[in-house]
Design a protein around this motif. Structure first.
Motif, short mmCIF file in Angstrom:
data_model
loop_
_atom_site.label_atom_id
_atom_site.label_comp_id
_atom_site.label_asym_id
_atom_site.label_seq_id
_atom_site.Cartn_x
_atom_site.Cartn_y
_atom_site.Cartn_z
N THR A 66 0.79 -1.24 0.00
CA THR A 66 0.00 0.00 0.00
C THR A 66 0.82 1.28 0.00
O THR A 66 0.28 2.35 -0.30
CB THR A 66 -0.95 0.03 1.22
OG1 THR A 66 -0.17 -0.01 2.42
CG2 THR A 66 -1.91 -1.15 1.19
N SER A 77 -7.95 0.08 0.66
CA SER A 77 -9.33 -0.25 0.28
C SER A 77 -9.37 -1.25 -0.87
O SER A 77 -10.24 -2.13 -0.92
CB SER A 77 -10.09 1.02 -0.10
OG SER A 77 -9.44 1.71 -1.15
N HIS A 78 -8.44 -1.11 -1.82
CA HIS A 78 -8.37 -2.05 -2.94
C HIS A 78 -8.12 -3.46 -2.44
O HIS A 78 -8.83 -4.42 -2.84
CB HIS A 78 -7.25 -1.63 -3.89
CG HIS A 78 -6.88 -2.67 -4.90
ND1 HIS A 78 -7.52 -2.78 -6.12
CD2 HIS A 78 -5.93 -3.66 -4.88
CE1 HIS A 78 -6.99 -3.79 -6.79
NE2 HIS A 78 -6.03 -4.33 -6.07
N LEU A 80 -8.50 -4.69 0.60
CA LEU A 80 -9.59 -5.17 1.44
C LEU A 80 -10.73 -5.74 0.60
O LEU A 80 -11.21 -6.85 0.85
CB LEU A 80 -10.12 -4.04 2.33
CG LEU A 80 -9.23 -3.61 3.50
CD1 LEU A 80 -9.81 -2.36 4.16
CD2 LEU A 80 -9.09 -4.72 4.52
N MET A 81 -11.14 -5.00 -0.40
CA MET A 81 -12.26 -5.44 -1.23
C MET A 81 -11.90 -6.67 -2.06
O MET A 81 -12.62 -7.68 -2.06
CB MET A 81 -12.71 -4.31 -2.16
CG MET A 81 -13.89 -4.70 -3.05
SD MET A 81 -14.40 -3.35 -4.15
CE MET A 81 -12.97 -3.22 -5.24
#
Length: 269
Positions: A66, A77-78, A80-81
């Motif tokens: 990250t 966020s990328h 995690l999703m």
């Protein structure tokens, strides 16, 4: 009864000021571990300074997806999703882990004592499997680094929602790590908002009081710096000031805490 805790400073080599602060704390005996961002352009020049302190502390890899150095990185966020949807390439992630492990070893002269992750990405689904695979490809038969298990978080710090999300996205990591033969600490602490307004000294006292023997606590100290690329620079200097202080030493004595290197055999026993 004295309890032994591993206090680990994350983000070594992210910048010169962060690394200098960590080295000072290692010299003062206020840390017993630090994890390295081996992609950093600072790492080759700093590796020797850390190697000279390897007898007194565990030196690990801070696996990173990250924070951008020479190349752009995707936000948390990328990951995690995509990890929750299982939409990540395990072979590509394995190769990235191998690259970071190899760059660590190239300049440090040996493999890491442990592996954790920047923003805990190492423990997310798919990413964890890629990491397990990479480690098995690099470590000799019967040898393993120990791993940080974020799902063993034992104290919410000053942000219960953040701690709940962390435990949920990393669920079953500890169990799966141990199934693969990795040692983990039985309790993990150090999570908080990383806001400069946070009461880090008060939180650390709560972690010292709550943590059991062989627990692992993370921190993010550094020397003062005006670094526009580091959103927690102000918090780093506050952490450093407290950890180097006589007050922290007194708080460790009050809670009968000894800061020491991790002992996997004791955890596994």
């Amino acid at each position: 009864m004295t309890k032994r805790l591993t206090l680990c400073a994350d983000d070594f080599a992210q910048s010169g000021s962060i690394s200098a602060g960590i080295l000072q704390l290692l010299d003062a005996g206020r840390l017993s571990a630090t994890s390295v961002m081996s992609q950093s352009p600072h790492w080759p020049a700093l590796a020797g300074d850390l190697k000279a302190r390897a007898r007194r502390a565990d030196i690990g890899l801070h696996f990173n997806l990250t924070h951008g150095f020479d190349t752009p990185a995707k936000p948390l966020s990328h990951w995690l999703m995509k990890s929750q949807l299982r939409q990540l390439s395990q072979p590509a992630l394995r190769d990235e882990a191998l690259s970071q492990i190899d760059r660590f070893a190239e300049h440090f002269g040996q493999l890491p004592d442990f592996v954790d992750g920047h923003q805990h990405v190492h423990a997310l689904p798919v990413i964890r499997d890629a990491l397990f695979d990479a480690i098995l490809r690099r470590w000799p038969q019967g040898q393993r680094p120990y791993l940080r298990a974020p799902d063993k978080l034992g104290h919410p710090g000053d942000n219960r929602l953040k701690s709940l999300i962390l435990r949920s996205v990393c669920i079953n990591f500890n169990e799966q790590a141990q199934e693969h033969g990795f040692a983990t600490a039985p309790w993990f602490g150090g999570m908080y908002s990383l806001s400069p307004q946070a009461d880090f000294a008060g939180l650390m006292q709560a972690w010292l009081a709550r943590a059991p023997d062989q627990a692992l606590i993370m921190c993010h100290p550094g020397l003062p710096a005006s670094d526009a690329e580091d959103p927690i620079a102000a918090s780093r200097s506050r952490e450093f000031d407290y950890l180097i202080s006589d007050a922290f030493g007194e708080h460790c004595r009050r809670h009968q805490v000894e800061i020491g290197r991790f002992q996997p055999a004791a955890v596994a026993a």
